[in-house]
Scaffold this motif. Structure first.
Motif, PDB file in Angstrom:
ATOM      1  N   ALA A   1       0.949  -1.203   0.152  1.00  0.00           N
ATOM      2  CA  ALA A   1      -0.002   0.038  -0.017  1.00  0.00           C
ATOM      3  C   ALA A   1       1.043   1.242   0.087  1.00  0.00           C
ATOM      4  N   GLY A   2       2.254   1.179   0.130  1.00  0.00           N
ATOM      5  CA  GLY A   2       3.045   2.182  -0.056  1.00  0.00           C
ATOM      6  C   GLY A   2       3.464   2.918   1.379  1.00  0.00           C
ATOM      7  N   ASP A   3       2.769   2.243   2.564  1.00  0.00           N
ATOM      8  CA  ASP A   3       2.877   2.780   3.661  1.00  0.00           C
ATOM      9  C   ASP A   3       4.376   2.143   4.706  1.00  0.00           C
ATOM     10  N   LEU A   4       5.406   2.562   4.354  1.00  0.00           N
ATOM     11  CA  LEU A   4       6.887   1.944   4.559  1.00  0.00           C
ATOM     12  C   LEU A   4       6.858   2.382   6.224  1.00  0.00           C
ATOM     13  N   GLY A   5       6.140   3.539   6.421  1.00  0.00           N
ATOM     14  CA  GLY A   5       6.588   3.915   7.776  1.00  0.00           C
ATOM     15  C   GLY A   5       5.961   3.090   8.656  1.00  0.00           C
ATOM     16  N   GLN A   6       4.763   2.059   8.383  1.00  0.00           N
ATOM     17  CA  GLN A   6       4.163   1.139   9.445  1.00  0.00           C
ATOM     18  C   GLN A   6       4.978  -0.179   9.126  1.00  0.00           C
ATOM     19  N   ALA A   7       5.117  -0.354   7.716  1.00  0.00           N
ATOM     20  CA  ALA A   7       5.905  -1.694   7.337  1.00  0.00           C
ATOM     21  C   ALA A   7       7.218  -2.081   7.966  1.00  0.00           C
ATOM     22  N   ILE A   8       8.123  -0.925   7.703  1.00  0.00           N
ATOM     23  CA  ILE A   8       9.163  -1.311   8.219  1.00  0.00           C
ATOM     24  C   ILE A   8       9.451  -1.697   9.795  1.00  0.00           C
ATOM     25  N   PRO A   9       8.942  -1.067  10.677  1.00  0.00           N
ATOM     26  CA  PRO A   9       8.854  -1.505  12.125  1.00  0.00           C
ATOM     27  C   PRO A   9       8.424  -2.929  12.316  1.00  0.00           C
ATOM     28  N   LEU A  10       7.281  -3.253  11.487  1.00  0.00           N
ATOM     29  CA  LEU A  10       6.562  -4.745  11.737  1.00  0.00           C
ATOM     30  C   LEU A  10       7.564  -5.527  11.227  1.00  0.00           C
ATOM     31  N   TYR A  11       8.467  -5.414  10.027  1.00  0.00           N
ATOM     32  CA  TYR A  11       9.372  -6.270   9.446  1.00  0.00           C
ATOM     33  C   TYR A  11      10.461  -6.269  10.313  1.00  0.00           C
ATOM     34  N   GLU A  12      10.989  -5.395  11.211  1.00  0.00           N
ATOM     35  CA  GLU A  12      12.022  -5.586  12.056  1.00  0.00           C
ATOM     36  C   GLU A  12      11.807  -6.055  13.366  1.00  0.00           C
ATOM     37  N   GLN A  13      10.549  -6.042  13.929  1.00  0.00           N
ATOM     38  CA  GLN A  13       9.961  -6.523  15.010  1.00  0.00           C
ATOM     39  C   GLN A  13      10.005  -8.298  14.647  1.00  0.00           C
ATOM     40  N   THR A  14       9.253  -8.491  13.510  1.00  0.00           N
ATOM     41  CA  THR A  14       9.436  -9.940  13.271  1.00  0.00           C
ATOM     42  C   THR A  14      10.543 -10.621  13.072  1.00  0.00           C
ATOM     43  N   LEU A  15      11.536 -10.000  12.404  1.00  0.00           N
ATOM     44  CA  LEU A  15      12.764 -10.526  12.565  1.00  0.00           C
ATOM     45  C   LEU A  15      13.549 -10.752  13.730  1.00  0.00           C
ATOM     46  N   THR A  16      13.374  -9.737  14.408  1.00  0.00           N
ATOM     47  CA  THR A  16      13.795  -9.774  15.937  1.00  0.00           C
ATOM     48  C   THR A  16      13.341 -11.177  16.630  1.00  0.00           C
ATOM     49  N   ASP A  17      12.025 -11.125  16.539  1.00  0.00           N
ATOM     50  CA  ASP A  17      11.339 -12.168  17.376  1.00  0.00           C
ATOM     51  C   ASP A  17      11.386 -13.513  16.737  1.00  0.00           C
ATOM     52  N   ALA A  18      11.654 -13.836  15.316  1.00  0.00           N
ATOM     53  CA  ALA A  18      12.015 -15.040  14.774  1.00  0.00           C
ATOM     54  C   ALA A  18      13.348 -15.316  14.980  1.00  0.00           C
ATOM     55  N   GLU A  19      14.266 -14.501  14.944  1.00  0.00           N
ATOM     56  CA  GLU A  19      15.871 -14.908  15.293  1.00  0.00           C
ATOM     57  C   GLU A  19      15.938 -15.288  16.823  1.00  0.00           C
ATOM     58  N   ARG A  20      15.165 -14.981  17.708  1.00  0.00           N
ATOM     59  CA  ARG A  20      15.020 -15.049  19.110  1.00  0.00           C
ATOM     60  C   ARG A  20      14.435 -16.791  19.451  1.00  0.00           C
ATOM     61  N   VAL A  21      13.441 -17.041  18.543  1.00  0.00           N
ATOM     62  CA  VAL A  21      12.732 -18.220  18.502  1.00  0.00           C
ATOM     63  C   VAL A  21      13.345 -19.308  17.930  1.00  0.00           C
ATOM     64  N   LEU A  22      13.648 -18.757  16.413  1.00  0.00           N
ATOM     65  CA  LEU A  22      14.099 -19.971  15.546  1.00  0.00           C
ATOM     66  C   LEU A  22      15.352 -20.136  15.415  1.00  0.00           C
ATOM     67  N   GLY A  23      16.065 -19.106  15.726  1.00  0.00           N
ATOM     68  CA  GLY A  23      17.761 -19.347  15.621  1.00  0.00           C
ATOM     69  C   GLY A  23      18.049 -18.393  14.025  1.00  0.00           C
ATOM     70  N   SER A  24      19.308 -18.003  14.355  1.00  0.00           N
ATOM     71  CA  SER A  24      19.577 -17.147  13.206  1.00  0.00           C
ATOM     72  C   SER A  24      20.094 -18.051  11.832  1.00  0.00           C
TER      73      SER A  24
END
Length: 343
Positions: A296-319
Motif C-alpha cells: 500500500a506504500g505505507d513504509l512507515g508502518q511496514a518497516i517497524p513490523l518487519y524489524e520486530q518480526t525478524l527480531t522475534d524470529a531470530e530469538r525463537v528460531l535461531g539465526s
C-alpha cells in the motif's frame, strides 16, 4: 435437461416421463421438484405405474439384500457426499480393515450401486447419492442420524486426505483429485452443518486454488472456513486465527488491500493477545501485515513490523533458520524503498 439431470439412466427417465404424463407436470417443473423435494420425487410413481420399479424402491430392496454386509449402507451414505465420479478409493482406507472394505465395495458393485473404475477410483450414480443424502423415516437405510454421521465422516476423511504442502508441484495431482469432492461436500449441505473438518478441507482447497490463481473461488472457501471456525471454536482459537490470516492473504493476492489490511490488523492484535510474540501464527500475521502495508506504500508502518518480526524470529528460531533469510530480505527491500523515496 431432465435426461441429463437423471444421468440418462433409463429407469429414471422412464419414471420421470410417466410422472409428467400422468400429472401434467412440465419437464422444468419436474426438475424444480426434483431439486426441492428429492425424497418425494424419487418415491413418486404415476398412477397405475409399477412402484416397485422406482429408484427408491430399488435402493431399499438392494440394501435389504445386503443386510449381511452392514458396511455397504455406511459406504453408500458416505460416498453420497462426494462428487459422483473419480472418488479416490484410498479416501476409505480408514473406514474398515482392507478385507471388509474390499468385500463391501465388491458387493455394492455387483448390485450396480457403485462402479469400481479399476483405476483407484469409484463412481456412484447421482440419483443413488441423492437418495443416500435424503432422510426418509420410512426407510431404515436413510435414517437422519445415519446420514448426518456420514456427512461429518466424509468431511473428516476429506480433510485428512489433503497433502501437507499444497505448494509442492508433486502434490498438485492429489489436490486436483480432491477438489471436486470438496466442492461436492460443501454444495450438498448448508454452512450451518459445517464441522471443523469441513473447514479444514475448505482451507486446503482454498489455499491450493489461491496458489493456482483461482482467487474468486479461493476467497469463497476461506470465507466459509473462517465462519465455521468462529462459530465452532471461537474468535481466539489458533485455527480461527490461521483461517483469518488465510482469508486476508487471499484478499492480498487478489489486490484487495482494503479488505486484507483490516483482517491482518485484527489477526495480529488477537494473536499477540492470545499467543506469544514469537508464535508462528503471530510471526506470520505480523509479516503479512507488514507486506500489505508495503504494497500500500505505507513504509512507515511496514518497516517497524518487519524489524520486530525478524527480531522475534531470530530469538525463537535461531539465526540459521531458513525463514530468517526470507524475513531479512523483506525488511531490506522495504528499507531500500524507503531510502529511495527519501532521496
Amino acid at each position: 435437461m431432465v435426461c441429463a439431470e437423471l444421468g440418462h439412466l433409463a429407469l429414471a427417465v422412464e419414471q420421470a416421463a410417466a410422472y409428467c404424463a400422468e400429472t401434467g407436470t412440465s419437464p422444468n417443473a419436474y426438475l424444480d421438484m426434483l431439486d426441492r423435494w428429492p425424497a418425494e420425487m424419487f418415491d413418486a410413481a404415476a398412477q397405475g405405474g409399477d412402484s416397485a420399479r422406482t429408484i427408491a424402491r430399488i435402493w431399499r430392496l438392494t440394501l435389504d439384500h445386503l443386510t449381511d454386509t452392514p458396511l455397504a449402507g455406511d459406504l453408500l451414505r458416505l460416498l453420497a457426499w462426494y462428487a459422483p465420479d473419480a472418488i479416490p478409493r484410498d479416501l476409505l482406507n480408514s473406514v474398515a480393515a482392507p478385507p471388509g472394505l474390499a468385500a463391501a465395495i465388491s458387493r455394492l458393485a455387483a448390485y450396480n450401486m457403485v462402479t469400481d473404475n479399476h483405476d483407484g477410483t469409484l463412481s456412484v450414480h447421482r440419483l443413488v447419492q441423492a437418495l443416500a443424502r435424503t432422510p426418509d423415516p420410512h426407510d431404515p437405510h436413510r435414517r437422519a442420524d445415519d446420514i448426518s454421521r456420514a456427512r461429518d465422516h466424509a468431511a473428516e476423511l476429506l480433510a485428512a486426505a489433503y497433502p501437507d504442502d499444497n505448494r509442492d508441484p508433486a502434490n498438485w495431482p492429489r489436490c486436483r483429485a480432491l477438489l471436486p469432492h470438496t466442492d461436492g461436500l460443501t454444495t450438498h449441505h448448508s454452512p450451518d452443518h459445517d464441522t471443523t473438518h469441513t473447514a479444514a478441507a475448505l482451507s486446503q482447497a482454498g489455499a491450493f486454488r489461491q496458489g493456482q490463481g483461482a482467487l474468486s473461488i479461493a476467497l469463497q472457501a476461506h470465507q466459509r472456513a473462517l465462519t465455521a471456525y468462529e462459530r465452532l471454536l471461537g474468535a481466539d482459537h489458533p485455527s480461527t486465527l490461521a483461517s483469518r490470516n488465510n482469508l486476508a492473504a487471499a484478499y492480498d493476492s487478489a489486490g484487495d488491500l482494503g479488505q486484507a489490511i483490516p483482517l491482518y490488523e485484527q489477526n495480529l492484535t488477537d494473536a499477540e493477545r492470545v499467543l506469544h510474540s514469537g508464535h508462528p501464527l503471530t510471526l506470520a500475521s505480523r509479516n503479512n501485515l507488514a507486506g500489505a502495508y508495503e504494497s500500500a506504500g505505507d513504509l512507515g508502518q511496514a518497516i517497524p513490523l518487519y524489524e520486530q518480526t525478524l527480531t522475534d524470529a531470530e530469538r525463537v528460531l535461531g539465526s540459521g533458520h531458513p525463514l530468517i533469510a526470507v524475513l531479512r530480505a523483506g525488511m531490506k527491500r522495504a528499507q531500500s524503498a524507503s531510502d529511495s523515496n527519501a532521496g
